[in-house]
Design an enzyme around this catalytic site. Sequence first.
Site, PDB file in Angstrom:
ATOM      1  N   GLY A  48       0.853  -1.177   0.000  1.00 46.62           N
ATOM      2  CA  GLY A  48       0.000   0.000   0.000  1.00 46.62           C
ATOM      3  C   GLY A  48       0.888   1.225   0.000  1.00 46.62           C
ATOM      4  N   GLN A 197      -5.284  -9.222  -2.591  1.00 44.13           N
ATOM      5  CA  GLN A 197      -5.391  -8.226  -1.519  1.00 44.13           C
ATOM      6  C   GLN A 197      -6.836  -7.949  -1.129  1.00 44.13           C
ATOM      7  OE1 GLN A 197      -3.515  -7.906  -4.303  1.00 44.13           O
ATOM      8  NE2 GLN A 197      -1.746  -6.573  -3.982  1.00 44.13           N
ATOM      9  N   ASP A 238      -1.437   4.408  -6.317  1.00 45.48           N
ATOM     10  CA  ASP A 238      -0.016   4.384  -5.971  1.00 45.48           C
ATOM     11  C   ASP A 238       0.730   5.583  -6.537  1.00 45.48           C
ATOM     12  OD1 ASP A 238       0.970   1.473  -4.766  1.00 45.48           O
ATOM     13  OD2 ASP A 238      -0.969   1.455  -5.764  1.00 45.48           O
TER      14      ASP A 238
END
Length: 355
Positions: A48, A197, A238
Amino acid sequence: MADVLKTVWWDEVPCLIDQRLLPATLDIVRCEDLNSVIEAIRSMQVRGAPAIGITAAYGMALAAQRSTAQTSSKLLEKLAKAKALLDATRPTAINLAWATQRMLDVAQANHTLEVDQLRQRLLAEAEAIRDQDEAMCRAIGQHGKVLLAQSRNVLTHCNAGGLATAAYGTALAPIRAVHEDGQPIHVWVDETRPFLQGARLTAWELQQAGIDLTLITDNMAAYFMQQGQVDCIIVGSDRIAANGDVANKIGTYGLAVLAKAHNIPLYVAAPTSTIDLQTADGAAIPIEQRSTQEVTHIGQQAIAAAGIKVAHPAFDVTPAHLVTAIITEQGIAYPPFAEQLQTMVEAANAANAGK
């Protein structure tokens, strides 16, 4: 305010939850040296974008603590090398390089301090990065819940919850805020192949928070959109380019195309530290290529024939024209994004400089 799990923290050394083992095992990793911090990031014990940025900041502080440098100038040399090693671990997530640069900037600005004082100043800065990230996530939740006010069925991809940040999350923050206000909300959770995830982390987080959820495989998303059972999509990021192009977990672009086809809004939630004004557009964002074994195996179990060719880009880029809004701690940006994103970053920088 509901308690949320801390993802990474300092207890004499950087400590973090090994996210590879969730939800079966909650195991704490203590990183005793810089190499163990690097491995934790590279192996996705911690993942993350905001969380790896915080971990990298703690890594810089740890490098300073472990260094035998007797002068601040020598310590600065060690920190520059530590930054280069940390930055190379995950190239797509800009928060990592942002955090290590902030740590290096603080070291350079305080180079006149005695070396032990500089070590303490660096640890204080890493702690500030962690604390500010949690505050930013909560602000994202308050801004973003306005967009979710009319949404009862929300779809999310990958994990942009508390496990991806200091705590509370980015994409999950508005969902948490709506839930905390006592409003009904249901989340479709994409499992998110190949690292799962969504299945392993997001579903677990939502379950822990008591939020209604349904786990689906990635290729089911279009079906539920077609059936009118998805009101909006919310994801993290991201890296966000200056023009609003969004790099996020592989599969996000596909969801964005589907959302456009079904007239479903796509929201991106991220702190301003994820906005990279030095990257003009998504074409310039480096895309990490990860291990083929993450595709051919689930855990230690092979699911594909040995020796086959495998491609594994970990991220894709969603063009800005497919994004309905970008939610940051500074507020909500709408297309065209460029000017608003710049203003948000400048405001965040000014706020940090004043602390």
